[in-house]
Motif scaffolding. Structure first.
Motif, PDB file in Angstrom:
ATOM      1  N   LEU A 543       1.186  -1.203   0.040  1.00  0.00           N
ATOM      2  CA  LEU A 543      -0.068  -0.186  -0.212  1.00  0.00           C
ATOM      3  C   LEU A 543       0.656   1.605   0.073  1.00  0.00           C
ATOM      4  N   ARG A 547       0.520   0.509  -5.988  1.00  0.00           N
ATOM      5  CA  ARG A 547      -0.554   1.130  -6.676  1.00  0.00           C
ATOM      6  C   ARG A 547      -0.999  -0.673  -7.116  1.00  0.00           C
ATOM      7  N   ALA A 550      -8.081  -1.510  -7.848  1.00  0.00           N
ATOM      8  CA  ALA A 550      -9.005  -0.907  -6.805  1.00  0.00           C
ATOM      9  C   ALA A 550      -9.477  -2.532  -6.017  1.00  0.00           C
ATOM     10  N   LEU A 553      -6.788  -4.436  -3.953  1.00  0.00           N
ATOM     11  CA  LEU A 553      -7.205  -3.527  -2.890  1.00  0.00           C
ATOM     12  C   LEU A 553      -7.505  -3.115  -1.440  1.00  0.00           C
ATOM     13  N   GLY A 611       0.262   3.604   4.351  1.00  0.00           N
ATOM     14  CA  GLY A 611      -0.057   3.230   2.914  1.00  0.00           C
ATOM     15  C   GLY A 611      -1.295   3.331   2.562  1.00  0.00           C
ATOM     16  N   LEU A 612      -2.437   3.295   3.299  1.00  0.00           N
ATOM     17  CA  LEU A 612      -3.520   3.482   3.719  1.00  0.00           C
ATOM     18  C   LEU A 612      -4.286   5.306   3.544  1.00  0.00           C
ATOM     19  N   ARG A 614      -1.883   6.831   1.242  1.00  0.00           N
ATOM     20  CA  ARG A 614      -1.516   6.907   0.659  1.00  0.00           C
ATOM     21  C   ARG A 614      -2.495   6.389  -0.651  1.00  0.00           C
ATOM     22  N   GLN A 615      -2.897   5.235  -1.008  1.00  0.00           N
ATOM     23  CA  GLN A 615      -3.773   4.566  -0.761  1.00  0.00           C
ATOM     24  C   GLN A 615      -5.480   5.556  -1.504  1.00  0.00           C
ATOM     25  N   ARG A 618      -5.939   8.931  -3.696  1.00  0.00           N
ATOM     26  CA  ARG A 618      -5.699   8.228  -5.364  1.00  0.00           C
ATOM     27  C   ARG A 618      -7.066   8.828  -6.066  1.00  0.00           C
ATOM     28  N   LEU A 621     -10.292   5.384  -7.651  1.00  0.00           N
ATOM     29  CA  LEU A 621     -11.166   4.619  -6.879  1.00  0.00           C
ATOM     30  C   LEU A 621     -12.180   4.643  -6.727  1.00  0.00           C
ATOM     31  N   ARG A 626     -13.105   3.075  -1.492  1.00  0.00           N
ATOM     32  CA  ARG A 626     -12.568   4.139  -0.703  1.00  0.00           C
ATOM     33  C   ARG A 626     -13.733   4.030   0.463  1.00  0.00           C
ATOM     34  N   LEU A 629     -11.757   2.007   2.686  1.00  0.00           N
ATOM     35  CA  LEU A 629     -10.696   2.137   3.141  1.00  0.00           C
ATOM     36  C   LEU A 629     -10.579   2.909   3.911  1.00  0.00           C
TER      37      LEU A 629
END
Length: 704
Positions: A543, A547, A550, A553, A611-612, A614-615, A618, A621, A626, A629
């Motif tokens: 993460l 990349r 979705a 992830l 990591g969360l 950073r994701q 994005r 997604l 989203r 997450l």
């Protein structure tokens, strides 16, 4: 164990030392960095703070050329130990087991400097009392922290390192020079209301009056060359979180020469710890501190570009030279057993020199600066070429035998560096599915920037460009080899049986499993290429550096966030491993007493949190992903806050009572295979992370 090369008994380490090690004397001696003068006139007040964990009281003192960590262990096996970052040295006094537990109470701690034979010694003096009528000295150990650690684990100290006690009624003192004649180490206990006597060859501290605690003065010092600390203003910028304890721990572990991995047990450089801590702390570190961290790694590279995991310095280096060459040389010796840090360096260096605006501004001067044995840019290219060459075979034929494996005859090779940490696997997930593709993408970024032009030939740039094109193959095809798939009924059966064997509830875990196939990345592959079906926290690395698409992830985050023992979540934090889906014989090897078992490591929570974050930044997604997450982020921060009292610790374990998981300091129980550091470098990285607005910070993290 953690940093396993250093956790192996000394005699065995010497026996196998030739593999993967390089004498720093082959590079350039005697020192990695020029001496940095300490301006006393500009010095601030000494850094002093304390951390209590279970039965252990930790006191830290840093003031210019003095840096010391005093540890007092209460209970039935009392001890007094002082560790110094200078030379990774220390001195400790162990007492024989007492009939009833004793309790230490620490008073004032202050710095103390003196000269012996015209040479400076730096240390501390502390007052303490202990509620015991009688303490019998078992032994005193003076020298390298590595030797003190071995002694704590039941290993004898090396021949020639024993110190003879000087005993009077008022005090007992041990002092000796280093084996090569350099200034060494000293520790003394001075009785204020008791006396020392000899009984049958043993040294006994007797109390003065019934019911009155023994009062002592503790003095300890080292003659090893001191390090140069960062002051608070030179270390962190205005964006760092106002968590005083984490700031203090980071400051104690941060020096211009290097960052220390953790105190008391790892008071020196560790490559992986430095790289991951610098990467996570990067947004809040001052530029000079980032340069120092990455520069320390580049300075210790092997000629072929491998990253040094650990260093033998001070008397530990002398011991190695004596054993292997019959000399009393003291040049550092570097350990290259680990494989993950080799592939961490490119993406961490890229994060600073390519992605961070502050780093980009100074990238050319950073690379042009002299390191150990040449320019930093030359060292970085050595590492990039090392990575590039090892990426070719799997890209040409993506089969498991072409993955990056642990080195021959080594049971460890990445951060889970206890003998059981990888479930006895040979091909680590993180190295192959995360670090290699991240390193290859970083190589491409460096080539595009032009920063490497002054340090590479056209042929080398061609090799690097070819390697950069292999990133997607590594990420996709390597990841496929690690996939574990379990039918819903089989997954539920495993969780139910594991919960019963572990004495925890399975209700929430089973409810979270659902009725779909369970698919997750194995911790490792065994020697035959078969996945080791242990759920693990290393998915957080992907993460932070990758990349994922979705749906993948969402699936992988969902796997981690399920309640243990279906996933990794407990009331006291995110576990780093869950062996519920593995064979029963694996369960006890990765339990709550194992160093890399069902325990919580603070920095792994930080990796997932970063990591969360950073994701979630994005823009590609879907809304439902989203939302998932965001929910995971909130849940993670709630459990991070739940264990706030141990937030700077290396790791902690748990007990299960009244339907809830409770924090247990690692090392507090006799069943634990080691004890945790009270101050751990990568446990301070939350200084660079902010929880979602819905998660309030506890009072202990607010500015004092």
């Amino acid at each position: 164990m953690h940093h396993a090369a250093s956790r192996t008994p000394f005699s065995l380490r010497l026996k196998h030392a030739a593999s993967g090690l390089l004498l720093a004397a082959l590079l350039a001696a005697p020192a990695l960095f020029p001496a940095l003068a300490y301006d006393r006139a500009a010095a601030t007040a000494p850094l002093q703070f304390r951390i209590t964990e279970g039965r252990i009281e930790n006191a830290f003192h840093q003031d210019g050329d003095i840096a010391a960590h005093l540890l007092l262990s209460s209970g039935s096996r009392p001890r007094v130990l002082v560790a110094f970052p200078a030379g990774n040295s220390g001195a400790g006094v162990w007492f024989e087991e007492t009939a009833t537990p004793v309790q230490w109470t620490l008073g004032e701690v202050r710095g103390e400097r003196h000269r012996d034979g015209g040479k400076p010694w730096n240390g501390i003096v502390a007052t303490a009392r202990v509620d015991a009528r009688r303490l019998v000295v078992k032994d005193a150990v003076l020298g390298s922290v590595r030797v003190l650690r071995d002694y704590q684990l039941g290993q004898p100290y090396p021949a020639g390192t024993a110190a003879r006690p000087e005993v009077s009624a008022a005090a007992v003192r041990w002092q000796r020079d280093r084996l090569d004649g350099a200034p060494g180490y000293a520790i003394a206990l001075e009785a204020e209301n008791g006396r020392f006597v000899r009984e049958g060859g043993k040294i006994v501290l007797q109390g003065a009056a019934a019911g009155e605690p023994l009062r002592l003065r503790i003095r300890a010092s080292t003659g090893e060359t001191p390090l140069t600390p960062f002051d608070a203003a030179g270390l962190l910028n205005e964006h760092a979180a106002p968590d005083l304890r984490s700031r203090q721990a980071l400051q104690f572990l941060s020096y211009h020469e290097k960052f220390l991995a953790g105190s008391w047990r790892f008071d020196t450089y560790f490559g992986r710890d430095t790289l991951m801590s610098v990467r996570l702390l990067m947004p809040v570190l001052q530029p000079d501190a980032v340069d120092a961290g990455i520069g320390a790694v580049l300075a210790r590279l092997a000629p072929d570009g491998e990253v040094a995991h650990e260093e033998d310095i001070g008397e530990f280096a002398v011991l190695r030279h004596r054993k292997e060459q019959g000399t009393f040389a003291s040049a550092p010796i570097y350990d290259y057993t680990m494989i993950d840090d080799d592939y961490m360096l490119p993406p961490v260096a890229a994060a600073w020199l390519l992605e961070d605006a502050r780093g980009r501004e100074r990238a050319r001067s950073f690379l042009a600066a002299d390191g150990q044995g040449g320019r930093r840019g030359d060292a970085l290219v050595r590492n990039l070429l090392f990575v590039a060459d090892r990426s070719r075979a799997f890209a040409d034929e993506p089969v498991f035998r072409h993955l990056i494996a642990l080195k021959p005859d080594k049971p460890v090779g990445q951060w889970r560096d206890s003998n059981e940490g990888l479930g006895r696997g040979r091909y680590p997930y993180d190295v192959n599915a995360v670090w290699m593709p991240a390193a290859l993408r970083a190589i491409g970024g460096f080539l595009d920037s032009g920063l490497l032009d002054a340090y590479t030939t056209p042929e080398q740039r061609e090799r690097l460009r070819a390697a950069a094109g292999r990133a997607e193959t590594w990420e996709r095809r390597a990841g496929e080899l690690f996939t574990v798939r379990l039918a819903p009924a089989r997954a539920a059966e495993q969780v139910r049986a594991y919960a019963a064997a572990s004495g925890v509830s399975a209700q929430a875990a089973l409810a979270a499993l659902g009725d779909e196939e369970l698919a997750f990345a194995a911790l490792s592959l065994d020697a035959d290429g078969q996945p080791v079906p242990v759920l693990h926290s290393d998915e957080g690395f992907r993460l932070l550096f990758g990349r994922p698409d979705a749906r993948t992830l969402a699936r992988d985050v969902g796997n981690l966030m399920r309640p243990f023992p279906a996933g990794l979540m407990t009331d006291v934090g995110l576990l780093v491993a869950n062996p519920a889906y593995a064979d029963r014989e694996v369960w006890p090897r990765l339990g709550s007493a194992a160093y890399h078992g069902t325990v919580v490591w603070a920095w792994q929570q930080a990796v997932l949190a970063a990591g969360l974050q950073r994701q979630l930044a994005r823009t590609d997604l879907p809304a439902d992903v989203r939302v998932e997450l965001g929910a995971a982020q909130s849940r993670l921060w709630h459990v991070i806050r739940a264990a706030d009292a141990v937030r700077t610790s290396e790791l902690w374990s748990w007990s299960y009572r009244d339907g809830r998981y409770q924090v247990e300091p690692f090392g507090a129980q006799g069943a634990h295979e080691d004890e945790s550091n009270a101050a751990q470098l990568w446990s301070t990285v939350f200084l660079a992370l902010s929880p979602p607005e819905a998660v309030d910070a506890p009072a202990s993290t607010k500015k004092e």
